[in-house]
Design a protein around this motif. Structure first.
Motif, PDB file in Angstrom:
ATOM      1  N   SER A 188       0.776  -1.118   0.069  1.00 53.60           N
ATOM      2  CA  SER A 188      -0.179   0.153  -0.056  1.00 53.60           C
ATOM      3  C   SER A 188       0.986   1.424   0.109  1.00 53.60           C
ATOM      4  O   SER A 188       0.269   2.378   0.123  1.00 53.60           O
ATOM      5  CB  SER A 188      -0.906   0.032   1.225  1.00 53.60           C
ATOM      6  OG  SER A 188      -0.099   0.003   2.485  1.00 53.60           O
ATOM      7  N   ARG A 212       4.181   3.756  -1.269  1.00 54.39           N
ATOM      8  CA  ARG A 212       4.394   4.462  -2.690  1.00 54.39           C
ATOM      9  C   ARG A 212       6.066   3.893  -3.310  1.00 54.39           C
ATOM     10  O   ARG A 212       6.472   4.595  -4.393  1.00 54.39           O
ATOM     11  CB  ARG A 212       4.246   5.914  -2.724  1.00 54.39           C
ATOM     12  CG  ARG A 212       2.772   6.246  -2.174  1.00 54.39           C
ATOM     13  CD  ARG A 212       2.738   7.753  -2.177  1.00 54.39           C
ATOM     14  NE  ARG A 212       3.626   8.440  -1.476  1.00 54.39           N
ATOM     15  CZ  ARG A 212       3.668   9.889  -1.166  1.00 54.39           C
ATOM     16  NH1 ARG A 212       2.845  10.621  -2.020  1.00 54.39           N
ATOM     17  NH2 ARG A 212       4.335  10.343  -0.427  1.00 54.39           N
ATOM     18  N   THR A 213       6.817   3.199  -2.672  1.00 54.16           N
ATOM     19  CA  THR A 213       8.059   3.059  -3.220  1.00 54.16           C
ATOM     20  C   THR A 213       8.014   1.548  -3.573  1.00 54.16           C
ATOM     21  O   THR A 213       9.395   0.947  -3.608  1.00 54.16           O
ATOM     22  CB  THR A 213       8.913   3.141  -1.940  1.00 54.16           C
ATOM     23  OG1 THR A 213       8.653   2.610  -0.803  1.00 54.16           O
ATOM     24  CG2 THR A 213       8.906   4.586  -1.615  1.00 54.16           C
ATOM     25  N   ASN A 229       1.615  -2.350  -8.018  1.00 56.64           N
ATOM     26  CA  ASN A 229       2.437  -2.572  -6.313  1.00 56.64           C
ATOM     27  C   ASN A 229       1.942  -3.891  -6.009  1.00 56.64           C
ATOM     28  O   ASN A 229       1.988  -4.187  -4.805  1.00 56.64           O
ATOM     29  CB  ASN A 229       1.917  -1.497  -5.420  1.00 56.64           C
ATOM     30  CG  ASN A 229       2.628  -0.242  -5.457  1.00 56.64           C
ATOM     31  OD1 ASN A 229       2.947   0.037  -6.476  1.00 56.64           O
ATOM     32  ND2 ASN A 229       2.397   0.778  -4.739  1.00 56.64           N
TER      33      ASN A 229
END
Length: 116
Positions: free
Chosen positions: A25, A27-28, A77
């Motif tokens: 969850s 962003r990387t 992701n």
């Protein structure tokens, strides 16, 4: 910060297939090497497979080579573990993990049971 959540575990007969998913969850996600590990009752956690951040390099434990395939979708992701020709000895809790320098982040695990 990464938050990894596995899904897709369950019970299957020997010779069957399952696909595990692990969603991050954060962003990387795309910057990390992702991996799958497993832990059977009474045994230590062991490496199953890993995939580089761009997906071009994969590594597998000898015990799963030719049967399991790891892949990733950096847009979603998500990292996947496609498991085929499952054996009773594949029964374990499966964990996904993310690596920068070391295996820094772990999911909570999903149970896979292979039994007739």
């Amino acid at each position: 910060q990464m938050q990894l959540v596995e899904s897709g575990g369950g019970s299957v007969q020997p010779g069957g297939s399952l696909r595990l998913s692990c969603l991050d969850s954060g962003r990387t996600f795309s910057a990390y090497t992702m991996g799958w590990f497993r832990q059977a009752p009474g045994k230590e956690r062991e490496f199953v497979a890993s995939i580089s951040w761009v997906g071009g390099s994969q590594s597998y434990a000898d015990s799963v080579k030719g049967r399991f395939t790891i892949s990733r979708d950096n847009v979603k992701n998500t990292v996947y573990l496609q498991m085929t020709s499952l054996k009773p000895e594949d029964t374990a809790v499966y964990f996904c993990a993310a690596k920068w320098g070391s295996w820094d982040y772990w999911g909570q695990g999903t149970q896979v049971t292979v039994s007739s």
